[in-house]
Design a protein around this motif. Structure first.
Motif, mmCIF file in Angstrom:
data_model
loop_
_atom_site.group_PDB
_atom_site.id
_atom_site.type_symbol
_atom_site.label_atom_id
_atom_site.label_comp_id
_atom_site.label_asym_id
_atom_site.label_seq_id
_atom_site.Cartn_x
_atom_site.Cartn_y
_atom_site.Cartn_z
ATOM 1 N N LEU A 1 0.821 -1.213 0.000
ATOM 2 C CA LEU A 1 0.000 0.000 0.000
ATOM 3 C C LEU A 1 0.855 1.264 0.000
ATOM 4 C CD1 LEU A 1 -2.871 -1.045 2.448
ATOM 5 C CD2 LEU A 1 -2.869 -1.069 -0.062
ATOM 6 N N ILE A 2 1.939 1.256 0.799
ATOM 7 C CA ILE A 2 2.830 2.420 0.813
ATOM 8 C C ILE A 2 3.491 2.601 -0.549
ATOM 9 C CG2 ILE A 2 4.973 3.362 1.784
ATOM 10 C CD1 ILE A 2 4.195 1.989 4.438
ATOM 11 N N ARG B 1 10.483 5.092 -3.429
ATOM 12 C CA ARG B 1 9.344 4.291 -2.968
ATOM 13 C C ARG B 1 9.775 2.873 -2.596
ATOM 14 N NH1 ARG B 1 8.119 5.938 -8.172
ATOM 15 N NH2 ARG B 1 8.201 4.372 -9.840
ATOM 16 N N ASN B 2 10.789 2.352 -3.290
ATOM 17 C CA ASN B 2 11.295 1.027 -2.942
ATOM 18 C C ASN B 2 11.863 1.029 -1.522
ATOM 19 O OD1 ASN B 2 12.509 -1.700 -3.373
ATOM 20 N ND2 ASN B 2 14.400 -0.536 -3.315
ATOM 21 N N ASN B 3 12.677 2.029 -1.216
ATOM 22 C CA ASN B 3 13.332 2.059 0.093
ATOM 23 C C ASN B 3 12.387 2.452 1.221
ATOM 24 O OD1 ASN B 3 16.456 1.592 -0.007
ATOM 25 N ND2 ASN B 3 15.983 2.709 -1.867
ATOM 26 N N ILE B 4 11.539 3.459 0.985
ATOM 27 C CA ILE B 4 10.640 3.890 2.060
ATOM 28 C C ILE B 4 9.644 2.786 2.410
ATOM 29 C CG2 ILE B 4 8.740 5.451 2.620
ATOM 30 C CD1 ILE B 4 10.224 7.686 1.272
ATOM 31 N N SER B 5 8.996 2.203 1.402
ATOM 32 C CA SER B 5 7.990 1.173 1.679
ATOM 33 C C SER B 5 8.609 -0.033 2.369
ATOM 34 C CB SER B 5 7.300 0.747 0.377
ATOM 35 O OG SER B 5 8.218 0.137 -0.525
ATOM 36 N N THR B 6 9.792 -0.430 1.904
ATOM 37 C CA THR B 6 10.449 -1.601 2.497
ATOM 38 C C THR B 6 10.928 -1.320 3.909
ATOM 39 O OG1 THR B 6 11.140 -2.423 0.334
ATOM 40 C CG2 THR B 6 12.343 -3.244 2.247
ATOM 41 N N MET B 7 11.552 -0.169 4.127
ATOM 42 C CA MET B 7 12.104 0.131 5.444
ATOM 43 C C MET B 7 11.015 0.290 6.500
ATOM 44 S SD MET B 7 15.278 2.648 4.472
ATOM 45 C CE MET B 7 16.721 1.998 3.591
#
Length: 242
Positions: free
Chosen positions: A155-156, A173-179
């Motif tokens: 969702l993020i 978006r890859n790093n923020i959503s995963t972290m």
């Protein structure tokens, strides 16, 4: 009246698997394999030494981190619907693992026509049950944590993808959503899996260790996300747009 010629399946040219389809199969396979390995190997605890800092990390942490790589690529190329399907399938697989582990440990105790065979001894059976009984608890904890965090990740990622449409921010978006989702996952998983089994100081170290390792995996997997996205979409391998 003329009729259209009939073509059997043998007359048709063989199906061609596109690069896009191959990357989808690869990501789904990576997701499922990593999810299963994370569930089975999480019972073993390793010590990671980062200079003066030593933290405890379940052995399945790196494998679990790869599941987010897979869902981020699927979200980017195929959209939220595909990614959610993979997440829900993963939850079903975790439940299936739980059922099959219970069968492997206790089938001889509850099913009259099944007995232990070969050279399997009571000592081996006791060790087998001891290891995988712990695995059942970590698998249950993983189901709870994974359900919450993987849904949050998808969702993020999708929200940031819509918000930043037309901008070169796949890396963001890859790093923020995963972290964010990995941090949530670690707090839930470690608390459920090890409360009452380990001291709270060990649990705190496990959460910190998981977060450090998972964030490191998230940072290093960004080039792989770009690579898989570019292959799926037929871009140049070095294309960093998106």
């Amino acid at each position: 009246m003329e009729t259209a010629p009939h073509h059997s399946n043998f007359d048709m040219p063989p199906d061609r698997v596109t690069r896009r389809a191959f990357i989808l199969f690869f990501c789904v396979g990576l997701f499922m394999v990593s999810l299963v390995l994370a569930a089975i190997t999480a019972v073993k605890i390793q010590a990671f030494h980062f200079g003066p800092l030593t933290v405890l990390v379940p052995a399945g942490t790196i494998a679990f981190g790869l599941t987010y790589l897979a869902t981020d690529v699927i979200s980017e190329v195929w959209g939220r619907g595909y990614a959610l399907c993979v997440v829900f399938s993963g939850l079903l697989m975790r439940f299936l693992i739980l059922i099959l582990l219970l069968y492997a440990m206790h089938a001889e105790d509850v099913i009259p026509f099944i007995t232990v065979g070969g050279n399997w001894t009571e000592t081996q059976q006791a060790a087998f049950v001891e290891v995988f009984s712990s695995g059942n608890r970590t698998n249950f904890a993983g189901m709870v944590a994974f359900g919450v965090s993987a849904l949050a990740d998808v969702l993020i990622f999708h929200h940031l993808r819509q918000r930043d449409a037309g901008k070169n921010r796949l890396w963001l978006r890859n790093n923020i959503s995963t972290m964010v989702s990995q941090t949530v996952n670690s707090a839930i998983f470690i608390s459920v899996a090890f409360a009452g089994v380990q001291t709270w100081s060990v649990i705190g170290s496990l959460i910190l260790g998981q977060v450090i390792v998972k964030l490191s995996v998230a940072a290093f997997d960004t080039p792989i996300v770009y690579l898989l996205r570019n292959i799926a979409e037929g871009r140049k391998l070095t294309d960093l747009r998106g």
